[in-house]
Motif scaffolding. Sequence first.
Motif, PDB file in Angstrom:
ATOM      1  N   ARG A 399       5.338  -3.563  -9.081  1.00 10.16           N
ATOM      2  CA  ARG A 399       6.345  -4.451  -8.293  1.00 10.16           C
ATOM      3  C   ARG A 399       7.075  -5.067  -9.362  1.00 10.16           C
ATOM      4  N   TYR A 400       6.416  -5.773 -10.298  1.00 10.96           N
ATOM      5  CA  TYR A 400       6.959  -6.884 -10.987  1.00 10.96           C
ATOM      6  C   TYR A 400       6.762  -6.634 -12.563  1.00 10.96           C
ATOM      7  N   GLY A 401       7.723  -5.714 -13.113  1.00 13.17           N
ATOM      8  CA  GLY A 401       7.937  -5.744 -14.393  1.00 13.17           C
ATOM      9  C   GLY A 401       6.758  -4.234 -14.880  1.00 13.17           C
ATOM     10  N   SER A 402       7.178  -3.313 -14.252  1.00 12.47           N
ATOM     11  CA  SER A 402       6.178  -1.955 -14.272  1.00 12.47           C
ATOM     12  C   SER A 402       6.767  -1.349 -15.676  1.00 12.47           C
ATOM     13  N   VAL A 403       5.849  -0.931 -16.431  1.00 10.56           N
ATOM     14  CA  VAL A 403       6.488  -0.330 -17.895  1.00 10.56           C
ATOM     15  C   VAL A 403       5.335   0.626 -18.122  1.00 10.56           C
TER      16      VAL A 403
END
Lengths: 440, 440
Positions: A399-403
């Motif tokens: 959800r928060y900064g998927s790379v």
Amino acid sequence: MTLSTHTYINQLAQHVGSEVTLKGWLYNMRSSGKIAFPQLRDGTGVVQCVVLKTAVPPETWDALKAMGQESALVISGTVRADERAPGGFEIDVNNAEVLQQVHDYPITPKEHGTEFLMDHRHLWLRSRRQHAVLKVRHTVVQAVRNFLDNDGFTLADSPIFTPAACEGTTTLFEVDYFEGEKAYLTQSGQLYNEATAAAFGKSYCFGPTFRAEKSKTRRHLTEFWMVEPEMAYATLEDVMQLAERFLSYIAARVLEDRSEELKVLERDTSKLEAIVAPFPRVHYDDAVKMLLEGHERGALEAKFEWGGDFGAPDETYISSQFDKPVMVHHYPAAIKAFYMARDQERPELALGVDVLAPEGYGEVIGGGERATSLEFLHEQIALHQLPQEAFEWYLDLRRYGSVPHGGFGMGIERCTAWMCGIEHIRETIPFPRMLYRIRP
Amino acid sequence: MTLSTHTYINQLAQHVGSEVTLKGWLYNMRSSGKIAFPQLRDGTGVVQCVVLKTAVPPETWDALKAMGQESALVISGTVRADERAPGGFEIDVNNAEVLQQVHDYPITPKEHGTEFLMDHRHLWLRSRRQHAVLKVRHTVVQAVRNFLDNDGFTLADSPIFTPAACEGTTTLFEVDYFEGEKAYLTQSGQLYNEATAAAFGKSYCFGPTFRAEKSKTRRHLTEFWMVEPEMAYATLEDVMQLAERFLSYIAARVLEDRSEELKVLERDTSKLEAIVAPFPRVHYDDAVKMLLEGHERGALEAKFEWGGDFGAPDETYISSQFDKPVMVHHYPAAIKAFYMARDQERPELALGVDVLAPEGYGEVIGGGERATSLEFLHEQIALHQLPQEAFEWYLDLRRYGSVPHGGFGMGIERCTAWMCGIEHIRETIPFPRMLYRIRP
């Protein structure tokens, strides 16, 4: 009073011609009439000492002559370089003190059964072969840490107590936590590493992991050490490059730092010298073809079917086609963990890689690229009937900064067995824990 | 495809004037009209980037302007040295790609409660302060291993599964092993280290240890890492010398390698610079006198009685008398472990030492010289009502080559808290485990 101002056997080269005091234990003794040759071990090496009956007080001579193996012994004497001596030095003794006379030390040069040796593991560790194996293990651990530290990875130890399983629940050890709550001993720091890689860019955990497998094979321990590096902004290709650099470095360090121990173990060092990146890469499809050819040629009993996981004979057959470790990649997703990323063109394949060691040592590294999509992971968790609530924190990472990110795990004991060229993994850890063994 | 051929922020000094690609997450953003200043973090540092609206395509500009904290972001641009910039560099952006737009990242610059942050530990780790603490922890671990490796110690990991307790059984975690057998999670590798020190001369174990204590203090974790070195042919004096050299080395390494992190933590580094061997040594008798004086002066509430163990206020009072760690030695045997060697002239005293850290951090090291006599240990095991059969292997170490030996244990998290100057130990491990917390 300080006792440690003595010289260690591995420092003798700095003291040739000088008098030193050595402190250790009797390893072996030959004597004839008026001369005795006690071999002293002190944990750093073994040195032959020369005692003339006329050079020491009569009571010392008598005490020395009476010593059994592993008697505690302090010796003073002059260091003499001697090319013929094992280790290159001898000690001309002018004083000695037997701190403890030992008789009937249980482990003798004769053959003992495995159960007997395992029951006496606390003493067996003093034997030259066990010593060599654990010195190699130490070097493997050092190499692992040095490589990762120098490569910009941050150590972020994952927890041992976990609420949920990373890879199924049938092989988990259960612990009574507090007030009826259950905890499980970690099988992998993988999921936690994904959180720390997002924090540090590159991270690793390195600690004991646990598998409650009812296996009694030579490859299984219930408690073993695993290192797991993880990289943010990395693909399967990056993971493979890291794995081959990593193993090449470990092999080079073992060759350089443990040449004496490899001699004790009669290791064919040409096998270790061959461990140099790049490693051959084999797509799962091609590995299957290889196995089918092997079956046709009669080298493999069973006919392998596409979609299956490799058994030990399959791994051995594939690795025997190469003189280096081989990296098999793009496995069927169905036999890999739920969090693996998929091949976009062939979504039935996972972006996973296993590194198979030569000489029948099997899989030493397993890893790959992780899935980045929240939606995909939701589906997988449902499909595998895992409790989604337990994975909410893990899903936060999407959800928060998927790379794109990936990494691998390597078992220290299996790697050590391979480096040493020994058959059974139980010798590669100081106090092995197995199905029927939690003692001593 | 490989992704990792990008530049890390901590390498920018090597690329001044060149174009680089940075990959990370949005840390913060200021913008005004036609210029934006996204701060990018990549796990190795934070750098300010400068984006002119005219320098990037309109859709990129819009994507950048819409980014929330922790959006995944790849930036290309030229490195410019700028003394005013935090870190010394800025990036003049000529291209950017937002991999994931993030909104409503749960951790904002506003104050959050501890429970909220602990529930979001997987994200909290990205914060600057937590980052700094865990970088210090990594350096402490590195320093511990480097010191011991360079000092001739052999790593010999002790087992996690143990059949019997080293220090009582009330605080042990119980595990279902196989077929109804119970195993316990280790509280100390001490006894095993005595076996490996007899094998290697000097050895250490370093792994997680477990205490099922129902304590909710700022000093307690149920799972914490401990390093335990052990030396054969060593006395209490040797143990104290090792402890002071060891701590001095760790402090020096933290000061040298983690100066940036210590600034983030606002650590008073003069406190760390004072950690230089030799440390003051205080006999237990004299420590008691000190406590009685403190009581008379009104600095301590309770009147201490000879024979007791120090509580936290006692430790803090004693350590406040010195500007360095202080080593208290020769404790009453009754409050120490059964295996401690005794003072020959005053057998009611054990040859134990605790190192008390300044600033109220309490005992960071506990250790001492071990008993060598088989007969004495037989008596002690009976006296403490321990099951002798479980200790037979340990007693073998006194039957076969018993020599004076000793060592100590140091908790990594407590040491890290001290180095960082932070109050609560829960921040010093990536995923803390406490009385009511095994998640995430």
